[in-house]
Scaffold this motif. Structure first.
Motif, PDB file in Angstrom:
ATOM      1  N   CYS A  47       1.018  -1.245  -0.060  1.00  0.00           N
ATOM      2  CA  CYS A  47       0.001   0.052  -0.133  1.00  0.00           C
ATOM      3  C   CYS A  47       1.039   1.222  -0.225  1.00  0.00           C
ATOM      4  O   CYS A  47       1.967   1.143   0.406  1.00  0.00           O
ATOM      5  CB  CYS A  47      -0.980  -0.114   1.174  1.00  0.00           C
ATOM      6  N   CYS A  48       0.281   2.412  -0.588  1.00  0.00           N
ATOM      7  CA  CYS A  48       1.029   3.655  -0.570  1.00  0.00           C
ATOM      8  C   CYS A  48       1.134   4.144   0.844  1.00  0.00           C
ATOM      9  O   CYS A  48       1.950   5.036   1.150  1.00  0.00           O
ATOM     10  CB  CYS A  48       0.332   4.820  -1.131  1.00  0.00           C
ATOM     11  N   ASP A  49       0.326   3.616   1.804  1.00  0.00           N
ATOM     12  CA  ASP A  49       0.100   4.167   2.964  1.00  0.00           C
ATOM     13  C   ASP A  49       1.673   4.564   4.010  1.00  0.00           C
ATOM     14  O   ASP A  49       2.705   3.721   3.723  1.00  0.00           O
ATOM     15  CB  ASP A  49      -0.471   3.158   4.222  1.00  0.00           C
ATOM     16  N   SER A  50       1.831   5.782   4.431  1.00  0.00           N
ATOM     17  CA  SER A  50       3.169   6.117   4.748  1.00  0.00           C
ATOM     18  C   SER A  50       3.585   5.263   5.980  1.00  0.00           C
ATOM     19  O   SER A  50       4.921   5.506   6.447  1.00  0.00           O
ATOM     20  CB  SER A  50       3.067   7.395   5.124  1.00  0.00           C
ATOM     21  N   ARG A  51       2.686   4.575   6.575  1.00  0.00           N
ATOM     22  CA  ARG A  51       3.108   3.767   7.748  1.00  0.00           C
ATOM     23  C   ARG A  51       3.775   2.157   7.500  1.00  0.00           C
ATOM     24  O   ARG A  51       3.982   1.687   8.320  1.00  0.00           O
ATOM     25  CB  ARG A  51       1.969   3.789   8.828  1.00  0.00           C
ATOM     26  N   ILE A  67       9.257  -3.132  -6.242  1.00  0.00           N
ATOM     27  CA  ILE A  67       8.150  -2.401  -5.493  1.00  0.00           C
ATOM     28  C   ILE A  67       7.213  -1.732  -6.080  1.00  0.00           C
ATOM     29  O   ILE A  67       7.382  -0.581  -6.398  1.00  0.00           O
ATOM     30  CB  ILE A  67       8.748  -1.882  -4.088  1.00  0.00           C
ATOM     31  N   HIS A  68       6.028  -2.357  -6.051  1.00  0.00           N
ATOM     32  CA  HIS A  68       4.768  -1.569  -6.569  1.00  0.00           C
ATOM     33  C   HIS A  68       4.004  -1.145  -5.473  1.00  0.00           C
ATOM     34  O   HIS A  68       3.400  -1.999  -4.728  1.00  0.00           O
ATOM     35  CB  HIS A  68       4.134  -2.319  -7.595  1.00  0.00           C
ATOM     36  N   ARG A  69       3.569   0.081  -5.243  1.00  0.00           N
ATOM     37  CA  ARG A  69       2.750   0.581  -4.217  1.00  0.00           C
ATOM     38  C   ARG A  69       1.403   1.201  -4.802  1.00  0.00           C
ATOM     39  O   ARG A  69       1.695   2.284  -5.448  1.00  0.00           O
ATOM     40  CB  ARG A  69       3.532   1.443  -3.087  1.00  0.00           C
ATOM     41  N   ASN A  70       0.396   0.770  -4.412  1.00  0.00           N
ATOM     42  CA  ASN A  70      -0.836   1.537  -4.803  1.00  0.00           C
ATOM     43  C   ASN A  70      -1.931   1.470  -3.310  1.00  0.00           C
ATOM     44  O   ASN A  70      -1.311   0.891  -2.513  1.00  0.00           O
ATOM     45  CB  ASN A  70      -1.567   0.994  -6.078  1.00  0.00           C
TER      46      ASN A  70
ATOM     47  N   PHE B  65       5.757   9.754   4.478  1.00  0.00           N
ATOM     48  CA  PHE B  65       5.608   9.825   3.026  1.00  0.00           C
ATOM     49  C   PHE B  65       4.750   9.015   2.409  1.00  0.00           C
ATOM     50  O   PHE B  65       4.711   7.930   2.847  1.00  0.00           O
ATOM     51  CB  PHE B  65       7.127   9.657   2.238  1.00  0.00           C
ATOM     52  N   PHE B  66       3.504   9.224   1.668  1.00  0.00           N
ATOM     53  CA  PHE B  66       2.791   8.532   1.077  1.00  0.00           C
ATOM     54  C   PHE B  66       3.444   8.056  -0.282  1.00  0.00           C
ATOM     55  O   PHE B  66       3.674   9.080  -0.918  1.00  0.00           O
ATOM     56  CB  PHE B  66       1.208   9.364   1.056  1.00  0.00           C
ATOM     57  N   ILE B  67       3.679   6.872  -0.529  1.00  0.00           N
ATOM     58  CA  ILE B  67       4.323   6.497  -1.662  1.00  0.00           C
ATOM     59  C   ILE B  67       3.614   5.886  -2.562  1.00  0.00           C
ATOM     60  O   ILE B  67       3.393   4.516  -2.421  1.00  0.00           O
ATOM     61  CB  ILE B  67       5.851   6.005  -0.973  1.00  0.00           C
ATOM     62  N   HIS B  68       3.651   6.392  -3.827  1.00  0.00           N
ATOM     63  CA  HIS B  68       3.127   5.564  -4.944  1.00  0.00           C
ATOM     64  C   HIS B  68       4.481   5.073  -5.836  1.00  0.00           C
ATOM     65  O   HIS B  68       4.997   5.890  -6.183  1.00  0.00           O
ATOM     66  CB  HIS B  68       2.080   6.092  -5.471  1.00  0.00           C
ATOM     67  N   ARG B  69       4.475   3.813  -6.194  1.00  0.00           N
ATOM     68  CA  ARG B  69       5.510   3.466  -7.170  1.00  0.00           C
ATOM     69  C   ARG B  69       5.005   2.799  -8.378  1.00  0.00           C
ATOM     70  O   ARG B  69       4.343   1.706  -7.994  1.00  0.00           O
ATOM     71  CB  ARG B  69       6.666   2.452  -6.307  1.00  0.00           C
TER      72      ARG B  69
END
Lengths: 216, 216, 216, 216
Positions: A47-51, A67-70, B65-69
């Motif tokens: 997840c994109c979640d910052s935590r 790494i793919h984050r959505n 940081f909210f991270i989208h990759r």
């Protein structure tokens, strides 16, 4: 003209801190990775979640994890319609070009995307129902799984179960991609479903035999 | 039945190392993040590439940081057609729900996605032209920018310039999202374009006045 | 005719256990390592001692560590005389062919080789003085360092200090190899001195500024 | 002053993972090994290659295997000339001090050292012929065996056969050590020749009656 600002100075400071320490420590390795190319052993979808501690948990940032984050670590079903599909493109690149050995879906506690989907399914989030809501339309991927958790009364338990379902939905959708199914069938790729508890630092994996998530 | 395997043991060892060190050290903070929710100051859009030091460069994994990759750190144009748009959903969530102050697009050297787009534009990658190629259709987002680098003869220079263009294309597409344009207009959001050299650990930002990328 | 026996059955059993578990889990990665070659990030020089946890400590056996093990983790000085030099050959291959980023010398507690050298230096091991004693002649590499620990009265403390000296002697001798010195000078190689406590599972690294070993 | 750097942080994390799991699990045993000394049942001579699964195959790191690793798992002939002989010292210590019951030579597929020797024998590696080449001089140990594989046309088959010969050369050289020959003669020591396929996880042992390697 493209609109942009210089990097905020608090980030400039951090960059220089990294350059003087971690980069310095790993310089030779980073140069080799640059000149010889990446050879990641696993792809992680999180997840994109910052935590979410995805990189620190496994010691990433060293060339080992693609790494793919959505939002909500979702994989949509296979849909080769010629449109832009960012997640599908990432999976395709990892499996067919990089030939990763492991494909890991990492879910997590307190997921805002999953909570939004619950609200939507309960009719409590009309704004997410709008055609223009990208978050709503993205969470539609998970929606069909709501039946399996609809009867759970405790809100925390329900969210946790639905977060687990998000991981399973992604694993199931991954198998609809012919190149994923083929690689799993010939033994060159394994799929893994994980879920991490942000506050407690816990990690669970899905065990198909037990039919549930089990602590690592 | 969902297909999945247990976590490979080399990753179990790493997880336990993290749990005993970084988690232990940050436990109180992680628990607050879990109970009070995330409040990231910035969103970063970067590439899935295993060599991109996105979290270590800025000291991420700490709720900031909210991270989208995705492949080649691309943002597609605003297209509210009701389909699944993972990148657009991530941007929408960051800007409208989390109200991040900064939106950073981070490009990088040796980008396989950008190189694939160059090959496609030069007619050297017919497999990427297929409708079924998710990577090809994803890189279509960058394609219109090829004219600006087509005349560069040195292959390394051309790739670098096109990597820069990928950052600018994303910044430009971000401004087609009404909620992004509004937040930029009212001063609550700033956009930033970065590019990092994997081997040398360099970092450049886009300066609209200079019309080019400048070392941090 | 070559004299040999079949593998003892207790090892056949272990092999089959490994094949059914760790091999199965990592099959794809092992196949890639076989077809694409190794790209180890570090070389480790450690002792043959059966109690040294060199592979499990760092999660080796996965293509990341080029490992040379000899008595007391010693590196002899540079001596290109045309004879067979196994340790020098291993260092040369790691640095000039594999271009490892880190060269780690790992010493350990209760080292029989180091103890033998102490006995020899105290005149209590005449059998090790014989020209025919391979162990004695090998431990001659460490002998010049005995002066620095000769005055330590407590036997355990003296052994520990001499084990530390064995690591330092190897690091110093490594710098007599032109290709090591060159790689260190140009920043492409770093040297590291470690010492592990077998019973307690402790790990210390040498800090040149402090002039002593410090717990990790 | 001795030149050294602290342990890279990615290895610090792994160490802590081991400490929290494998060490914790085996603490009592490791403490006994430390206080009572090692009593390994076998010595293994294998290659430094990062892909050789020597410890995991047999479940080592638990006090049972005295492990010497050098380039191409070679044993030089008995040569008590007073010089530093690391391999001979390791064999001497294992057989005369530790009195191991088994001495195992473990060869492997895709061996870079063996390939270098083939290149040298075919006149294609002049740099390995130089007196200063430690790898070249070390591989001289295997050189006399080249005649037996010189006529094999298929390169893969030739390499495999020469890897087998490396194991046999070591076994034969081991018998030139008086203390090895004596221990074999009185039945207190057995010799074993193994070869492992890195990608397939296969294991073969040398059968003198059949005159060839046979799958375990």
């Amino acid at each position: 003209m493209t609109i942009a600002q210089p990097l905020p100075s608090y980030l400039v400071q951090r960059y220089h801190g990294w350059k003087a320490t971690a980069y310095q420590e790993n310089k030779t390795w980073y140069r080799r990775l640059a000149s010889e190319g990446q050879r990641p052993r696993a792809m992680v979808i999180s997840c994109c979640d910052s935590r979410v501690h995805v990189t620190s948990i496994f010691g990433a940032d060293q060339g080992e994890f693609f790494i793919h984050r959505n939002i909500a670590n979702l994989v949509p079903p296979y849909e080769p319609d010629g449109d832009h599909h960012g997640t599908s493109a990432a999976v395709e690149y990892a499996v067919t070009v990089l030939k990763v050995a492991h494909l890991i879906v990492l879910g997590h506690s307190q997921c805002g995307g999953v909570q939004g989907c619950i609200d939507m399914c309960k009719g409590k989030a009309p704004e997410l129902e709008a055609k223009e809501s990208f978050v709503g339309r993205w969470m539609d991927i998970l929606r069909p799984k709501f039946d399996s958790v609809a009867d759970i009364e405790d809100a925390t338990q329900q969210a946790r179960s639905f977060e687990h379902q998000a991981v399973l939905a992604s694993l199931d959708n991954l198998m609809t991609f012919p190149f994923v199914a083929d690689a799993v069938a010939d033994g060159s790729l394994t799929l893994h479903g994980l879920w991490t508890d942000i506050g407690e630092g816990g990690l669970e994996y899905y065990d198909p035999d037990a039919g549930r998530f089990i602590a690592v």
